[in-house]
Design an enzyme around this catalytic site. Sequence first.
Site, mmCIF file in Angstrom:
data_model
loop_
_atom_site.group_PDB
_atom_site.id
_atom_site.type_symbol
_atom_site.label_atom_id
_atom_site.label_comp_id
_atom_site.label_asym_id
_atom_site.label_seq_id
_atom_site.Cartn_x
_atom_site.Cartn_y
_atom_site.Cartn_z
ATOM 1 N N CYS A 1 0.879 -1.175 0.000
ATOM 2 C CA CYS A 1 0.000 0.000 0.000
ATOM 3 C C CYS A 1 0.914 1.222 0.000
ATOM 4 C CB CYS A 1 -0.980 -0.028 1.177
ATOM 5 S SG CYS A 1 -0.208 -0.160 2.792
ATOM 6 N N ARG B 1 -2.321 -1.034 5.278
ATOM 7 C CA ARG B 1 -3.411 -1.651 4.525
ATOM 8 C C ARG B 1 -2.969 -2.987 3.920
ATOM 9 N NH1 ARG B 1 -4.698 3.567 0.884
ATOM 10 N NH2 ARG B 1 -2.450 3.819 1.220
#
Length: 228
Positions: free
Chosen positions: A184, A189
Site C-alpha cells: 500500500c 493496509r
Amino acid sequence: TTFQHTNENGIKGMLPSAQHIEGILSENGIKPSDTIVFYDDNKSLWASRALWGMDVYGHEDSKLLDGDIKVWIAKGYTVSQETPLVSKSTYKFSGTAKPELLIALDLVTKSIDGKAEVLDTRSPDEYSGKNLRGNTRGGHIPGSVHVNWTNNNGEDRTFLTGTELKDLYTKAGIVSGDEVYTLCQTAVRATHSWFVLNILLGYPDIGVYDGSAIEWANRDDTALDVKS
C-alpha cells in the site's frame, strides 16, 4: 505505533527491530506464552499490522478481534475507561520466526518478470496515479493487481465470509498457491489483505512488501504504470 518506525533507513513506517518490540511488550507485562488479541477502531487495519509483526518475529499465539471496538460497543459488550496496572516482564521472542512474511524491494522488482504477483491494496486513485499521496511519482507497479483493502469487510465492519473473500480475490486473479506480495503506502493496509489471504483463507506464500509505495515511488530506478 509499536509496529511502525517513523524512519528506518530513510523509509518511513518500516517494521522496527525485534528488540524494539520486545521492549514495548515488556513494558506492558506481556509474556511469550500469552495469547494476544489485537483490536483497533478501523476494521482491524492497525491490528493486522501488529499481528503480522508478531508473526514475522515469532510470537506463537496472536489473534484479531473480528470487527473493531466500534462493533464491540455496538453489541453492548462491557467497556472500561480505566488503565490497568501491569507488572513489567522480560519479553523475548521465542517462537518460530517467519522472515519470509517480510518482502524487500529486490523480490518485488523480480515480480515484474513473473516471479510473483503484486497485490496493490490502496485506493483506486492511488493505484491509477491520480493521488500521489505525497510521493514523487504516482501509479502502480507494472503487472500488479488491485483490490482495495476496504473490500475485505462488510457493512457491519467485520470480515466477509471465507466464500466471499475467496470469490473477491479469485476475480482479481489471485488463488491459493500463488506467490503474492501485498503493498500500500506504508504497509498497513497491505497487512490487512495479507491477514485475509494468509490467515483467513490459508493461502501459502503471501508476504508484505514493507517498503511499499513510499519506497517504490520515491526512487528513480523503479518502474510505475499510471494506467487504470
